[in-house]
Scaffold this motif. Structure first.
Motif: not given
Length: 284
Positions: A5-14, A37-40, A64-73
């Motif tokens: 499992l690799v959690p990612t927030d798309f940062s350099d560290q991730a 994970v889209v944080e809520d 929804m914008k955060l989710i759509e961006k997360g899905k695409k990334d």
């Protein structure tokens, strides 16, 4: 080691963690699970099903914008041609990163978590901590934390810091699997401190007995003197240019954790080397 499992927030560290995880997966013929994970703060852990129940339209649109961006990334990352030779599964969740990591580990029977961390220090470390610290403290599987871009993807020298506890054998078996995968030399380490000192005459036979009991191969025994266990582990790892630090942790929580802290978490926070940890006593 079937699932990583690799959690990612798309940062350099991730991205550093993903790079390491990919090379482990390729060598071990494992599957990667990429989790974003889209944080809520209103929920702990939730699958994304396409419906967002929020009372205010502005909040709903923003989420929804955060989710759509997360899905695409996530899709872009998973479809990268660099990872074409391994299986990559995507997971998009909503809520707390820690709770979702915990749930994915259980639901998918994850064998290893590889995650990036910036580390922390001072007041931030005391008051806030990080998702990586929480995962290190509670995960039901081994956790490999990555702090910087890897210079090498071979774990040829592994430092295993031991307190010689019987329960550590669970952790040793995990370290041995890494050693087998990479043909590593294992540096079995005891750190002497002013408050916990043993002479070589006493400590060395105990370390030899531990190695024999755990059926260790290709290992060296070291006794290192330093002001604290954390500093001793970090400084010794530097002295042998270790590729990986491995250690068990009790995963203490609440008042016990506040009073005693955790050597494993301190090492994760303050070294720049990869650290492999495993919670003992809770994973039976």
């Amino acid at each position: 080691m079937k699932k990583i499992l690799v959690p990612t927030d798309f940062s350099d560290q991730a991205s550093y963690a993903l790079e390491v995880a990919y090379h482990i997966a390729k060598r071990a013929q494992s599957q990667l699970i990429l989790l974003h994970v889209v944080e809520d703060t209103n929920v702990a852990s939730m699958h994304y099903t396409g419906e967002i129940d929020m009372p205010h339209m502005e909040d709903r649109l923003f989420m929804m914008k955060l989710i759509e961006k997360g899905k695409k990334d996530l899709a872009d990352l998973s479809s990268n041609s660099q990872y074409a030779d391994i299986i990559v599964e995507q997971q998009l969740r909503i809520g707390s990163p820690y709770h979702n990591i915990r749930d994915i580990i259980q639901e998918h029977d994850v064998d290893l978590v590889v995650m990036g961390t910036k580390g922390s220090s001072g007041l931030e470390e005391f008051l806030i901590g990080s998702n990586a610290e929480k995962v290190v403290r509670h995960a039901k599987c081994p956790v490999l934390t990555i702090h910087k871009k890897a210079e090498s993807f071979d774990f040829k020298d592994i430092v295993y810091a031991t307190a010689l506890e019987d329960e550590e054998e669970q952790c040793v078996n995990i370290v041995k699997s890494f050693q087998s995968l990479y043909g590593s030399t294992l540096h079995l380490l005891r750190v002497n401190t002013p408050n916990n000192f043993q002479s070589d005459k006493t400590a060395r036979p105990e370390l030899e007995a531990f190695a024999k009991r755990c059926n260790l191969q290709n290992y060296k025994i070291h006794i290192y003197n330093e002001g604290s266990e954390e500093e001793g582990i970090i400084y010794f790892a530097e002295s042998v240019n270790a590729d990986l630090i491995a250690m068990a942790t009790h995963g203490r929580t609440g008042l016990a954790h506040l009073l005693t802290g955790s050597i494993a978490e301190d090492v994760v926070n303050h070294t720049k080397r990869p650290v492999l940890t495993y919670v003992i006593g809770k994973n039976k």
